[in-house]
Design a protein around this motif. Sequence first.
Motif, PDB file in Angstrom:
ATOM      1  N   GLN A 158       0.826  -1.213   0.000  1.00 57.57           N
ATOM      2  CA  GLN A 158       0.000   0.000   0.000  1.00 57.57           C
ATOM      3  C   GLN A 158       0.860   1.264   0.000  1.00 57.57           C
ATOM      4  OE1 GLN A 158      -2.880  -0.192  -0.849  1.00 57.57           O
ATOM      5  NE2 GLN A 158      -4.266  -1.413   0.430  1.00 57.57           N
ATOM      6  N   ALA A 159       2.043   1.184   0.648  1.00 61.65           N
ATOM      7  CA  ALA A 159       2.925   2.359   0.705  1.00 61.65           C
ATOM      8  C   ALA A 159       3.393   2.765  -0.693  1.00 61.65           C
ATOM      9  CB  ALA A 159       4.127   2.063   1.599  1.00 61.65           C
ATOM     10  N   ILE A 160       3.586   1.766  -1.557  1.00 64.47           N
ATOM     11  CA  ILE A 160       4.001   2.060  -2.930  1.00 64.47           C
ATOM     12  C   ILE A 160       2.926   2.890  -3.625  1.00 64.47           C
ATOM     13  CG2 ILE A 160       4.561   1.045  -5.178  1.00 64.47           C
ATOM     14  CD1 ILE A 160       5.603  -1.429  -3.648  1.00 64.47           C
ATOM     15  N   ARG A 161       1.679   2.467  -3.468  1.00 66.35           N
ATOM     16  CA  ARG A 161       0.567   3.196  -4.088  1.00 66.35           C
ATOM     17  C   ARG A 161       0.449   4.605  -3.502  1.00 66.35           C
ATOM     18  NH1 ARG A 161      -2.526   0.667  -8.321  1.00 66.35           N
ATOM     19  NH2 ARG A 161      -4.409   1.607  -7.457  1.00 66.35           N
ATOM     20  N   ASP A 162       0.596   4.678  -2.196  1.00 66.04           N
ATOM     21  CA  ASP A 162       0.466   5.977  -1.532  1.00 66.04           C
ATOM     22  C   ASP A 162       1.528   6.954  -2.028  1.00 66.04           C
ATOM     23  OD1 ASP A 162      -0.789   7.664   0.490  1.00 66.04           O
ATOM     24  OD2 ASP A 162       1.100   7.483   1.567  1.00 66.04           O
ATOM     25  N   ASN A 163       2.756   6.460  -2.191  1.00 66.82           N
ATOM     26  CA  ASN A 163       3.847   7.307  -2.677  1.00 66.82           C
ATOM     27  C   ASN A 163       3.631   7.751  -4.116  1.00 66.82           C
ATOM     28  OD1 ASN A 163       5.212   7.119  -0.234  1.00 66.82           O
ATOM     29  ND2 ASN A 163       6.420   5.342  -0.870  1.00 66.82           N
ATOM     30  N   GLN A 164       2.852   6.958  -4.866  1.00 70.33           N
ATOM     31  CA  GLN A 164       2.552   7.306  -6.255  1.00 70.33           C
ATOM     32  C   GLN A 164       1.343   8.228  -6.368  1.00 70.33           C
ATOM     33  OE1 GLN A 164       2.004   3.264  -7.604  1.00 70.33           O
ATOM     34  NE2 GLN A 164       4.014   3.185  -8.580  1.00 70.33           N
ATOM     35  N   GLY A 165       0.687   8.461  -5.238  1.00 71.19           N
ATOM     36  CA  GLY A 165      -0.519   9.290  -5.265  1.00 71.19           C
ATOM     37  C   GLY A 165      -1.711   8.566  -5.846  1.00 71.19           C
ATOM     38  N   LEU A 166      -1.665   7.236  -5.830  1.00 67.14           N
ATOM     39  CA  LEU A 166      -2.756   6.432  -6.374  1.00 67.14           C
ATOM     40  C   LEU A 166      -3.659   5.922  -5.257  1.00 67.14           C
ATOM     41  CD1 LEU A 166      -0.791   4.308  -9.024  1.00 67.14           C
ATOM     42  CD2 LEU A 166      -2.177   6.347  -9.420  1.00 67.14           C
ATOM     43  N   SER A 167      -4.854   5.503  -5.617  1.00 64.37           N
ATOM     44  CA  SER A 167      -5.794   4.961  -4.635  1.00 64.37           C
ATOM     45  C   SER A 167      -5.261   3.642  -4.078  1.00 64.37           C
ATOM     46  CB  SER A 167      -7.158   4.744  -5.286  1.00 64.37           C
ATOM     47  OG  SER A 167      -7.035   3.869  -6.396  1.00 64.37           O
ATOM     48  N   PRO A 168      -5.740   3.223  -2.905  1.00 60.81           N
ATOM     49  CA  PRO A 168      -5.246   1.981  -2.305  1.00 60.81           C
ATOM     50  C   PRO A 168      -5.526   0.761  -3.175  1.00 60.81           C
ATOM     51  CG  PRO A 168      -6.493   3.263  -0.701  1.00 60.81           C
ATOM     52  CD  PRO A 168      -6.717   3.907  -2.044  1.00 60.81           C
ATOM     53  N   LEU A 169      -4.731  -0.251  -2.955  1.00 58.20           N
ATOM     54  CA  LEU A 169      -4.963  -1.538  -3.599  1.00 58.20           C
ATOM     55  C   LEU A 169      -6.144  -2.243  -2.940  1.00 58.20           C
ATOM     56  CD1 LEU A 169      -1.290  -2.843  -3.557  1.00 58.20           C
ATOM     57  CD2 LEU A 169      -2.548  -2.282  -5.648  1.00 58.20           C
ATOM     58  N   TRP A 170      -6.849  -3.030  -3.708  1.00 65.87           N
ATOM     59  CA  TRP A 170      -7.758  -3.998  -3.113  1.00 65.87           C
ATOM     60  C   TRP A 170      -6.911  -5.144  -2.575  1.00 65.87           C
ATOM     61  CZ3 TRP A 170     -12.472  -2.616  -2.056  1.00 65.87           C
ATOM     62  CH2 TRP A 170     -13.119  -1.676  -2.865  1.00 65.87           C
ATOM     63  N   ILE A 171      -7.056  -5.433  -1.293  1.00 59.73           N
ATOM     64  CA  ILE A 171      -6.352  -6.560  -0.682  1.00 59.73           C
ATOM     65  C   ILE A 171      -7.415  -7.597  -0.347  1.00 59.73           C
ATOM     66  CG2 ILE A 171      -4.753  -7.327   1.092  1.00 59.73           C
ATOM     67  CD1 ILE A 171      -3.563  -5.183  -0.683  1.00 59.73           C
ATOM     68  N   ALA A 172      -7.451  -8.641  -1.121  1.00 61.44           N
ATOM     69  CA  ALA A 172      -8.552  -9.607  -1.060  1.00 61.44           C
ATOM     70  C   ALA A 172      -8.121 -10.931  -0.443  1.00 61.44           C
ATOM     71  CB  ALA A 172      -9.099  -9.851  -2.467  1.00 61.44           C
ATOM     72  N   THR A 173      -9.101 -11.630   0.099  1.00 60.86           N
ATOM     73  CA  THR A 173      -8.861 -12.981   0.593  1.00 60.86           C
ATOM     74  C   THR A 173     -10.153 -13.773   0.540  1.00 60.86           C
ATOM     75  OG1 THR A 173      -7.766 -14.254   2.333  1.00 60.86           O
ATOM     76  CG2 THR A 173      -9.373 -12.608   3.048  1.00 60.86           C
ATOM     77  N   ASP A 174     -10.045 -15.046   0.876  1.00 58.56           N
ATOM     78  CA  ASP A 174     -11.176 -15.972   0.938  1.00 58.56           C
ATOM     79  C   ASP A 174     -11.341 -16.410   2.392  1.00 58.56           C
ATOM     80  OD1 ASP A 174     -12.848 -16.701  -1.134  1.00 58.56           O
ATOM     81  OD2 ASP A 174     -11.419 -18.056  -2.062  1.00 58.56           O
ATOM     82  N   GLN A 175     -12.070 -15.668   3.168  1.00 54.77           N
ATOM     83  CA  GLN A 175     -12.258 -16.004   4.574  1.00 54.77           C
ATOM     84  C   GLN A 175     -13.744 -16.169   4.843  1.00 54.77           C
ATOM     85  OE1 GLN A 175      -9.800 -16.819   6.336  1.00 54.77           O
ATOM     86  NE2 GLN A 175     -10.228 -16.589   8.509  1.00 54.77           N
ATOM     87  N   GLU A 176     -14.297 -17.279   4.346  1.00 50.87           N
ATOM     88  CA  GLU A 176     -15.725 -17.547   4.493  1.00 50.87           C
ATOM     89  C   GLU A 176     -16.065 -18.038   5.893  1.00 50.87           C
ATOM     90  OE1 GLU A 176     -16.851 -20.506   1.669  1.00 50.87           O
ATOM     91  OE2 GLU A 176     -16.061 -19.399  -0.052  1.00 50.87           O
ATOM     92  N   GLY A 177     -15.150 -18.816   6.485  1.00 52.52           N
ATOM     93  CA  GLY A 177     -15.466 -19.643   7.631  1.00 52.52           C
ATOM     94  C   GLY A 177     -15.659 -21.068   7.142  1.00 52.52           C
ATOM     95  N   GLY A 178     -15.556 -22.036   8.039  1.00 50.80           N
ATOM     96  CA  GLY A 178     -15.690 -23.421   7.616  1.00 50.80           C
ATOM     97  C   GLY A 178     -14.496 -23.878   6.810  1.00 50.80           C
ATOM     98  N   ILE A 179     -14.738 -24.648   5.741  1.00 49.35           N
ATOM     99  CA  ILE A 179     -13.644 -25.261   4.989  1.00 49.35           C
ATOM    100  C   ILE A 179     -12.862 -24.261   4.150  1.00 49.35           C
ATOM    101  CG2 ILE A 179     -14.784 -27.511   4.906  1.00 49.35           C
ATOM    102  CD1 ILE A 179     -15.471 -26.909   1.961  1.00 49.35           C
ATOM    103  N   VAL A 180     -13.437 -23.083   3.922  1.00 47.48           N
ATOM    104  CA  VAL A 180     -12.718 -22.045   3.176  1.00 47.48           C
ATOM    105  C   VAL A 180     -12.372 -20.902   4.136  1.00 47.48           C
ATOM    106  CG1 VAL A 180     -12.758 -20.445   1.233  1.00 47.48           C
ATOM    107  CG2 VAL A 180     -13.866 -22.677   1.028  1.00 47.48           C
ATOM    108  N   SER A 181     -11.241 -21.042   4.784  1.00 48.22           N
ATOM    109  CA  SER A 181     -10.746 -20.043   5.749  1.00 48.22           C
ATOM    110  C   SER A 181      -9.252 -19.893   5.495  1.00 48.22           C
ATOM    111  CB  SER A 181     -11.021 -20.499   7.184  1.00 48.22           C
ATOM    112  OG  SER A 181     -12.398 -20.693   7.411  1.00 48.22           O
TER     113      SER A 181
END
Length: 442
Positions: A158-181
Amino acid sequence: MIAFVKLLIKLVKLALAVSLVFPAVYFRTPWLASLRDWAFGLVFMISLGLIVSEILGWTRNSSQRQVILSVFILAIASFSFSLAVTTEVKFQLTKQAILNREASQLETLGQHFIVGYRNLEEVKTLVKKGAIAGVFITRRNIQNKTPDEINQEIQSLQAIRDNQGLSPLWIATDQEGGIVSRLSPPLTQLPPLSSIIKDKKDIDSTKEDVIRYASIQGKELSEIGINLNFAPVVDLNYGVISSEDKYSKIYLRAISADKDIVAKVALWYCQTLADYGVTCTIKHFPGLGRVDTDTHLEDAQLKTSVAELTQADWVPFREVMSKTNAFTMLGHAQLIAVDPDHPVSFSQQVVTDIIRDKWQHNGILITDDFSMHAVYSSQDGLEAATVKAINAGVDLILMAYDTDLYYNAMNALLQAESANRLDITVLKSSNTRLKQAIRKIL
């Protein structure tokens, strides 16, 4: 005896040469992504070794049988060697062509990709180039790391984006609960959402429990820097269990078979995550609860009529779409009644005609992982599928498992742009949606 030993050695070499054909052909397919370097290295070294040994070992005194075996060994080893090298060189040239472009040339199209990674430095390079919109974090990225260490890694991006003056990155994951955590441990391992409402006659009485559940996830995800969660699963649970389904297993992940219960629980869940600055993702449109094959490994077809889906499976999708800023994940099943030729994830008849035009939905649409067989091995192939998805009105292409696919997909978009094969009106609308979506989490 000596002749027999020589013959046996030839046969072993022939068997070894034949065994190299498979990795030579498939080492760049997504399902070999984690073993790709090893597979290429083995094919390169062993096939080259076989070629050299056969050339240097040839003598005029060789028997006819030995000569024939040598010819076969040379032919097969040369095929594997040349195919692997040609494939790898072609990929590396494509990759370098992307990385050598100016950031200004990559930013517009790059904002349509979220990629997973195995090498942090590689994904940092893509971030510096403005070549992606976000990254997908999963178990391989967090092993033996504390929440603070995970957060530091994310913040370095995120610091790279911030230094470029760009919007934050989407930081995604798969945290459903159960077997997909994917982030448990170190994050709390919760049961599936369905466990909260199991056997409860009054669904409204479970609201506080659902909110408490979502609060745990929202708080923990936010604290480590995750702002996009690929949950909840709003596919209806039809109890479909199939030997052909190795990974999807919707029957273990779905909230309920009741559309109204799913709609309520998903809405509470998404609203709670939003309180912590985490955007939810409802999945997997058009609904995989009735599908008995696994798009990770093969094609899948949903043969239910649009009328029936509208009255059942699509109710939770429409409800959450209309009342939250949730992303909607497009699955790779083919909706036969609408478009029997393309998976939903890049079907213009589904995305444009139904979701964008008929429903007038202006929220973010993200594909399921394009590393899956149903896309990569489709009749269109990865590159054409990427172009079709963007032209249909899809906002984000997910490449979670195999980062290398990004370079071919991006190259396809750049070529389509140069050839005026990208719908500029659709692209501008998507760019506007993406800017608005990221502003909502700031």
